[in-house]
Motif scaffolding. Structure first.
Motif, PDB file in Angstrom:
ATOM      1  N   ASN A   1       0.832  -1.213   0.000  1.00  0.00           N
ATOM      2  CA  ASN A   1       0.000   0.000   0.000  1.00  0.00           C
ATOM      3  C   ASN A   1       0.864   1.258   0.000  1.00  0.00           C
ATOM      4  OD1 ASN A   1      -2.844  -0.658  -0.088  1.00  0.00           O
ATOM      5  ND2 ASN A   1      -2.585  -1.647   1.903  1.00  0.00           N
TER       6      ASN A   1
ATOM      7  N   TRP B   1       2.263  -1.854 -10.952  1.00  0.00           N
ATOM      8  CA  TRP B   1       1.241  -2.874 -11.155  1.00  0.00           C
ATOM      9  C   TRP B   1       1.534  -4.170 -10.421  1.00  0.00           C
ATOM     10  CZ3 TRP B   1       2.524  -7.449 -13.680  1.00  0.00           C
ATOM     11  CH2 TRP B   1       3.742  -7.447 -14.377  1.00  0.00           C
TER      12      TRP B   1
ATOM     13  N   LEU C   1       0.084  -3.720  -7.060  1.00  0.00           N
ATOM     14  CA  LEU C   1      -1.372  -3.857  -7.141  1.00  0.00           C
ATOM     15  C   LEU C   1      -1.767  -5.321  -7.284  1.00  0.00           C
ATOM     16  CD1 LEU C   1      -1.966  -0.822  -9.499  1.00  0.00           C
ATOM     17  CD2 LEU C   1      -2.915  -1.053  -7.188  1.00  0.00           C
TER      18      LEU C   1
ATOM     19  N   LEU D   1      -8.659  -3.995  -7.623  1.00  0.00           N
ATOM     20  CA  LEU D   1      -7.199  -3.915  -7.673  1.00  0.00           C
ATOM     21  C   LEU D   1      -6.647  -4.466  -8.987  1.00  0.00           C
ATOM     22  CD1 LEU D   1      -6.575  -4.965  -3.984  1.00  0.00           C
ATOM     23  CD2 LEU D   1      -5.834  -2.792  -5.000  1.00  0.00           C
TER      24      LEU D   1
ATOM     25  N   VAL E   1       2.193   1.700  -3.586  1.00  0.00           N
ATOM     26  CA  VAL E   1       1.186   2.215  -4.519  1.00  0.00           C
ATOM     27  C   VAL E   1       0.871   3.678  -4.227  1.00  0.00           C
ATOM     28  CG1 VAL E   1      -1.225   1.994  -5.230  1.00  0.00           C
ATOM     29  CG2 VAL E   1       0.197  -0.056  -4.972  1.00  0.00           C
TER      30      VAL E   1
ATOM     31  N   LYS F   1      -7.102  -1.844 -11.622  1.00  0.00           N
ATOM     32  CA  LYS F   1      -6.093  -0.785 -11.558  1.00  0.00           C
ATOM     33  C   LYS F   1      -4.754  -1.279 -12.111  1.00  0.00           C
ATOM     34  CE  LYS F   1      -8.026   1.688  -7.570  1.00  0.00           C
ATOM     35  NZ  LYS F   1      -7.811   2.075  -6.153  1.00  0.00           N
ATOM     36  N   ALA F   2      -4.408  -2.521 -11.771  1.00  0.00           N
ATOM     37  CA  ALA F   2      -3.146  -3.072 -12.266  1.00  0.00           C
ATOM     38  C   ALA F   2      -3.162  -3.182 -13.786  1.00  0.00           C
ATOM     39  CB  ALA F   2      -2.903  -4.444 -11.631  1.00  0.00           C
TER      40      ALA F   2
END
Length: 288
Positions: free
Chosen positions: A129, A139, A142, A161, A132, A164-165
């Motif tokens: 966390n 990535w 993530l 998640l 990121v 997002k990756a």
């Protein structure tokens, strides 16, 4: 659901190596000229990213002999250590780089992935966390967080998640495979199939992705399609996996047939299939 299958997500490795050179071994030696140092680092990084890990290690070691404080070389070595299955050693190096202006976020990612490999999920999540937060484009961090969410049965969070990756790295077969597996575990076979097919288009040689695709197809009850055109050497694994899915779907007669064929194809392939046969027998007994 799928406790006794021979498929999985792809854990993200990074690159083979030994430990960082002794910082005191070459204090009397002259430093490599800056242009040469930059060229060596670039060559080492390119070689590692191409998967020629032994060569990459040799170059990183050459750099560290003359410049043991090279953060770039230390980071590359840590990536190598993680890739060859030494997360504890890799973590030690990554942890020393987390305050670096250039490599800090990536090093936090490395710490988190190493902790995840060591099954320290809470610590892993904290570092990932942080990584990121410092760099949303990481990535792999993530992906690690998504894997943790999946392990904790938080499918919605995992889906977000993975999204997002993939936004950061849309052409990653690894991410598509992992999201597909997550979707399959959540009962979304059609979406899983779509992800696995996209992943195979990117990495046609991956047996893991192909096995996962067959698993997702079997989850829809399409057993003949799931076992079509399987190479002989992989047939026992596929038959076991499809049999397990059939068993979980309640198609016990089909499951019995697939397990029997798995044993017939390879009598030595019984460590997993034998457990599945025991569970199948118990289920069949419960229906009598």
């Amino acid at each position: 659901m799928f406790r006794r299958i021979v498929v999985t997500v792809v854990f993200l490795a990074m690159g083979a190596c030994s430990t960082v050179a002794d910082k005191h071994a070459s204090e009397a030696k002259p430093s490599v000229a800056q242009p040469d140092m930059e060229a060596l680092i670039s060559a080492a990084d390119a070689t590692r990213l191409e998967g020629r890990l032994t060569e990459a290690v040799q170059i990183y070691q050459q750099i560290l002999v003359t410049n043991p404080n090279s953060v770039a070389a230390q980071y590359g070595m840590a990536e190598c250590l993680f890739a060859i299955g030494k997360p504890r050693d890799a973590r030690t190096i990554f942890a020393g780089l987390t305050k670096d202006a250039q490599f800090g976020a990536a090093a936090l990612q490395g710490v988190g992935l190493a902790d995840l490999a060591l099954n320290k999920r809470e610590a892993a999540a904290a570092s990932l966390n942080q990584a990121v937060a410092a760099d949303p484009s990481l990535w792999r961090a993530l992906n690690g967080l998504a894997l943790i969410a999946d392990l904790q049965h938080r499918a919605d969070e995992a889906a977000e998640l993975y999204g997002k990756a993939l936004a950061a790295n849309p052409d990653s077969a690894v991410l598509l495979n992992n999201r597909g597996y997550s979707r399959l575990m959540a009962g979304h076979a059609d979406e899983a199939i779509a992800d696995f097919r996209r992943a195979i288009a990117l990495d046609a040689e991956s047996e893991t992705i192909e096995n996962n695709l067959r698993l997702a197809i079997a989850a829809k009850g399409k057993y003949a399609e799931a076992t079509r055109n399987v190479p002989r050497d992989r047939m026992p694994i596929v038959l076991n996996n499809v049999g397990y899915v059939a068993m979980r779907r309640g198609d016990l007669a089909d499951a019995d047939g697939f397990f029997a064929r798995a044993v017939a194809e390879n009598p030595n392939y019984d460590s997993i299939t034998s457990h599945n046969l025991d569970e199948l027998a118990a289920l069949k007994g419960g229906r009598q």
